[in-house]
Motif scaffolding. Structure first.
Motif: not given
Length: 359
Positions: A186-190, A208-213, A265-273, A287-293
């Motif tokens: 389970s990974e989310a980041g940008y 990152a752990i709050y925002d995307m985590g 994993k979550t990050s403000f420095g890696q694209s993860l979805n 995949r993607p699992m949390q994009s707006y669309s």
């Protein structure tokens, strides 16, 4: 640099009473719809929630709460918001006397969620609050208690749980069409773009752990249908000059009942979805699992999960509005948001101590 909390408290402008009627305002829609007031007019309200409210069937934008007076005429012209439905952070308690507003939606930095959600509950209006719910589980409980005391509903803005493919993954955790689950990724980041300054401040609930985590954590929980038992974690940054207070990247391992392991994993420095589930008789992913669309997926036996095709925020708000109209349970109550924040705190503890932490 002055943070958002300081700005809000120092912005004592009495906005609503001083505004003149705005010419050419559009008229309000059906009174059968619930009136929503957005608290905070940053990116998420401006670019996502307000446009989505134009696509809902059961609610509509009727009010705003802002500390930025220059935004008011823009919003009034665009959405026909009455002068009497414009508030600031000092007088938002007066919404209690406004029959046109049924819901107050908190869209502020995380560190302000608890304070303003409690103020919203005390008006007697229902409360919607963006994720992550708050900085601590204690703050989450205070929000829950305030809403219970005032007999209003509290819903947390986990749009993914309203999305059809995500709901299928949640259902499969119960029906187990591919057998018992063994492992989850389970990974989310940008990476790239501008990071809002408050997201770099610990006091404001940044990192990152709050925002995307919470996407990664919540997905781990809903894809297994279980609660984690223990966690290990490590945090790192490639930009220490920027990330002086909060994490840029957090990697964690969660242990669930039955020996299920989740690599998160979550990050403000890696694209993860990415959400991948491996089971006894196959696998499936979003995949993607949390994009707006465009949330889509596939299974090991060739089943394709196409995108929902509807605005996620509009679906979310209509679902929450119907729960109020029909007096039923909301899909994502405060207790759900609090569980994720409890885990966030344990992950931070595990990373800080380099120990396995029981949850």
């Amino acid at each position: 640099m002055e943070n958002r909390r300081s700005f809000i408290r120092k912005s004592g402008l009495l906005l609503g009473a001083s505004l003149l009627p705005f010419p050419g305002c559009i008229s309000f829609g059906s009174k059968n719809k619930l009136g929503v007031a957005l608290v905070g007019l940053g990116y998420y309200s401006t670019d996502l929630l307000a446009p989505a409210l134009q696509q809902t069937d059961h609610c509509e934008l009727r009010g705003i709460v802002t500390g930025s007076p220059e935004k008011i005429p823009v919003w009034q012209k665009r959405y026909g918001i009455k002068d009497s439905n414009v508030y600031n952070y000092q007088n938002m308690h007066e919404i209690a006397n406004n029959e046109e507003i049924d819901v107050i939606y908190i869209v502020l930095p995380t560190g302000l969620h608890s304070e303003y959600a409690i103020k919203a509950a005390e008006t007697g209006k229902h409360v919607w609050c963006e994720k992550p719910m708050a900085r601590t589980a204690k703050e989450c409980q205070q929000m829950i208690d305030a809403c219970n005391k005032n007999r209003v509903k509290l819903s947390i803005g986990y749009r993914m749980q309203h999305e059809t493919n995500t709901q299928k993954i949640m259902n499969w955790a119960k029906t187990k069409p591919y057998g018992n689950i063994n492992n989850v990724i389970s990974e989310a980041g940008y990476n790239g773009g501008t990071i809002n300054p408050w997201k770099l401040k610990k006091e404001m609930g940044g990192g990152a752990i709050y925002d995307m985590g919470v996407y990664s954590i919540n997905a781990a929980r809903y894809s297994t249908g279980m609660e984690p038992l223990a966690v290990t974690a490590e945090q790192s940054t490639r930009r220490p000059e920027m990330f002086t207070e909060v994490d840029e990247t957090t990697s964690f391992k969660m242990e669930f009942p039955g020996g299920i392991l989740v690599d998160g994993k979550t990050s403000f420095g890696q694209s993860l979805n990415n959400l991948e589930v491996s089971a006894e008789k196959g696998w499936y992913y979003l995949r993607p699992m949390q994009s707006y669309s465009g949330v889509k997926g596939k299974t090991s036996d060739g089943l394709v999960l196409p995108p929902m095709g509807k605005n996620q925020q509009a679906v979310q708000m209509d679902d929450d509005a119907l729960a109020i109209i029909n007096d039923t349970e909301v899909l994502v109550p405060g207790t759900e948001g609090m569980k994720d924040i409890h885990i966030v705190q344990k992950i931070n503890e595990a990373a800080a101590t380099n120990r396995r932490i029981l949850i």
